[in-house]
Write a protein that holds these residues in place. Structure first.
Motif: not given
Length: 210
Positions: A75-83, A121-126, A133-136
């Motif tokens: 439902d939101g933007l997610t910045l991926e922390r791992v592959a 920090g980027a997710a928090a800025a969003l 937004a969240a980190v995933s």
């Protein structure tokens, strides 16, 4: 360098339309980033993605890589922390390949960590800017994850993946991925373009402060 994928999962891909919008607004993107930006389109093809991505990185040699792709269940933007070193396609790639397809890299590590700085920090800025937004820690098992894993095999550039939910324009066009959850809130492509600017500006700011 910012990338997007082509058509996927029965319709047009929100990441490609977003990349079109970012490229049209190149001046705003480069103002947010403080340097020239490059825009690259990738085919949803598991067998050629390494060549596509490697060719673009070899030619452009960016310092940072923001990969983008569609995630219908989010439902939101997610910045991926791992592959993860896996390929298991619930939806076929552009050539019809689907199901368990083995690792991204035979003998490679199970996980690779994103190198883009300060994702939290980027997710928090969003979030402060009004974007969901969240980190995933789960980039899935499709081309999004595969592309990030391949990018992270390299020492450069600093990289992450931005997963995008289906957008309002896809609902209007009755794109299948956007209609599976019709009650879900939907951002517009213009809003997503502003969100990318927030990420770029935040990253530029912390780099300047380092």
């Amino acid at each position: 360098m910012i990338t997007a994928f082509g058509p996927f999962d029965g319709g047009w891909n929100v990441s490609e339309r977003l990349l079109d919008a970012l490229e049209r607004g190149r001046a705003e993107v480069e103002e947010a980033w403080g340097a020239p930006a490059a825009f690259v389109r990738l085919a949803v093809d598991t067998e050629t993605i390494e060549r596509q991505l490697g060719g673009a990185l070899g030619e452009l040699r960016p310092s940072h890589l923001l990969l983008m792709g569609q995630a219908a269940a989010r439902d939101g933007l997610t910045l991926e922390r791992v592959a993860r070193n896996r390929r298991d396609f619930a939806a076929p790639d552009a050539c019809g390949r689907r199901g368990p397809l083995g690792p991204v890299r035979a003998g490679g590590p199970d996980l690779r960590a994103a190198t883009w700085p300060d994702l939290a920090g980027a997710a928090a800025a969003l979030s402060r800017a009004g974007f969901p937004a969240a980190v995933s820690d789960d980039a899935g098992a499709h081309l999004c994850n595969q592309a990030l894993y391949l990018a992270l095999e390299r020492a450069d550039p600093l990289a992450t993946f931005l997963h995008l939910p289906p957008c309002a324009e896809q609902v209007a066009d009755r794109v299948p991925a956007a209609l599976r959850r019709p009650e879900a809130p939907r951002m517009t492509i213009a809003e997503m373009a502003r969100a990318v600017g927030v990420v770029l500006r935040h990253t530029r700011t912390i780099a300047a402060a380092a």
